[in-house]
Design an enzyme around this catalytic site. Structure first.
Site, PDB file in Angstrom:
ATOM      1  N   LYS A 159       0.872  -1.176   0.000  1.00  0.00           N
ATOM      2  CA  LYS A 159       0.000   0.000   0.000  1.00  0.00           C
ATOM      3  C   LYS A 159       0.911   1.229   0.000  1.00  0.00           C
ATOM      4  O   LYS A 159       1.164   1.840   1.042  1.00  0.00           O
ATOM      5  CB  LYS A 159      -0.934  -0.022   1.220  1.00  0.00           C
TER       6      LYS A 159
HETATM    7  C1  PLP Z   1      -6.360  -1.779   0.647  1.00  0.00           C
HETATM    8  C2  PLP Z   1      -6.689  -2.270  -0.707  1.00  0.00           C
HETATM    9  C3  PLP Z   1      -7.502  -3.396  -0.924  1.00  0.00           C
HETATM   10  C4  PLP Z   1      -8.242  -4.097   0.186  1.00  0.00           C
HETATM   11  O1  PLP Z   1      -7.421  -4.625   1.171  1.00  0.00           O
HETATM   12  P1  PLP Z   1      -8.028  -4.926   2.607  1.00  0.00           P
HETATM   13  O2  PLP Z   1      -6.875  -5.479   3.352  1.00  0.00           O
HETATM   14  O3  PLP Z   1      -9.121  -5.892   2.430  1.00  0.00           O
HETATM   15  O4  PLP Z   1      -8.501  -3.636   3.147  1.00  0.00           O
HETATM   16  C5  PLP Z   1      -7.679  -3.834  -2.215  1.00  0.00           C
HETATM   17  N1  PLP Z   1      -7.115  -3.199  -3.257  1.00  0.00           N
HETATM   18  C6  PLP Z   1      -6.343  -2.111  -3.099  1.00  0.00           C
HETATM   19  C7  PLP Z   1      -5.756  -1.460  -4.294  1.00  0.00           C
HETATM   20  C8  PLP Z   1      -6.127  -1.608  -1.821  1.00  0.00           C
HETATM   21  O5  PLP Z   1      -5.397  -0.518  -1.661  1.00  0.00           O
END
Ligand code: PLP
Length: 305
Positions: A159
């Site tokens: 992320k």
């Molecule tokens: C955060 C995110 C998700 C979902 O992840 P979770 O851990 O379920 O919150 C999916 N795709 C992207 C691009 C993200 O940034």
């Protein structure tokens, strides 16, 4: 403006919401080299509150930092406790938690010799990301003209702050066109995920989700996979195409912000009967029971406040 809370955790100290400020030459603001998390805390059925899969979120924050070569100046245990402490002190029963690891000011340019790594944790009250009606009735999705990040040019399993320009471009494009959420294809044209959610489809009772190649490994995705398998559903992680999705009986998004949001339309094609189907509703109900501490076998996912 998100509803203000009292305190924000910044570099090891709790400071007032209004005092949590940074310099305009903060490196991450200019170049996007930073990582973050999105976590939810739920008000449980017995009156207590619990953070959902906190350990996995802290681990992913450290994984994201490792992937982009940022060393977090705290241990996993310290960040885990700091998140609990920040949530407690703000006296919310439920809400969203945003830890961010960023590079501070002092030196500009792509390469900095001394990397001043800073960490902040903010919490606020946040309802259904794609709307309460979306959760109940499903939303309208559209495939964006923007391709999901290419695995050789951006790190898709982290992320990373800068990665979200891709999501923002896709989301703004489809909102302007009158839809609710963007689906991004990978560089080969297969369905990858949405702007901030992973995607699932159901056909003839079999659940499919895109494999962990060009997608963000969602913790909600992992929870859905566990829940579905525990229910005895057949689930496969396999690439699928846009037209295969059009012919699905059901489809839904998963993510911390969006939770489990049914998809009722893709590119103006109705999905199944055009309202959430039985598999989606069943998984969604179990997910909401699990986050609220109503399912014994998933109690290990909860960090009590
Ligand atoms: C955060 C995110 C998700 C979902 O992840 P979770 O851990 O379920 O919150 C999916 N795709 C992207 C691009 C993200 O940034």
């Amino acid at each position: 403006m998100e509803a203000k809370t009292d305190k924000i955790w910044l570099d090891g100290k709790l400071v007032d919401w209004d005092k949590a400020q940074i310099h305009i030459l903060t490196h991450t603001l200019h170049y996007g080299w930073g990582v973050f998390e999105g976590i939810r805390c739920y008000h449980c059925h017995n009156g207590s509150s619990a953070i959902f899969r906190l350990k996995e979120h802290v681990d992913r924050l450290f994984d994201s930092a490792h992937i982009v070569g940022i060393k977090i100046p705290f241990t996993r245990e310290e960040i885990f406790s700091a998140i609990l402490e920040t949530f407690r002190i703000n006296r919310l029963k439920e809400g969203y938690i945003r830890p961010i690891v960023f590079v501070g000011d002092g030196e500009m340019g792509i390469y900095v010799k001394k990397v001043d790594v800073r960490v902040a944790i903010a919490v606020w009250s946040w309802g259904a990301y794609l709307g309460d009606e979306g959760l109940a009735k499903g939303i309208r999705a559209k495939v964006s003209s923007f391709t999901r990040l290419q695995v050789s040019s951006q790190m898709t399993k982290a992320k990373v702050c800068g990665n979200y320009v891709n999501s923002i471009l896709a989301k703004r494009e489809i909102i302007a066109a009158g839809y609710d959420e963007a689906i991004l294809l990978d560089t080969e044209g297969y369905v990858s995920e949405a702007s901030g959610e992973n995607i699932f489809m159901v056909k003839n009772g079999i659940i499919k989700t895109s494999p962990l190649t060009s997608i963000l490994p969602g913790i909600t995705r992992d929870s859905v996979i566990t829940i579905a398998k525990d229910k005895g559903c057949q689930l496969i992680e396999e690439r699928f195409t846009r037209d295969e999705l059009y012919l699905a009986d059901e489809a839904f998004f998963s993510g911390t912000a969006a939770e489990i949001t049914p998809i009722r339309e893709v590119d103006d094609r109705q999905i199944g009967p055009g309202h959430p189907g039985p598999v989606t509703k069943d998984i969604q109900a179990t997910f909401f029971d699990a986050v609220k501490g109503k399912v014994d076998k998933y109690k290990g996912w909860l960090a009590r406040l």
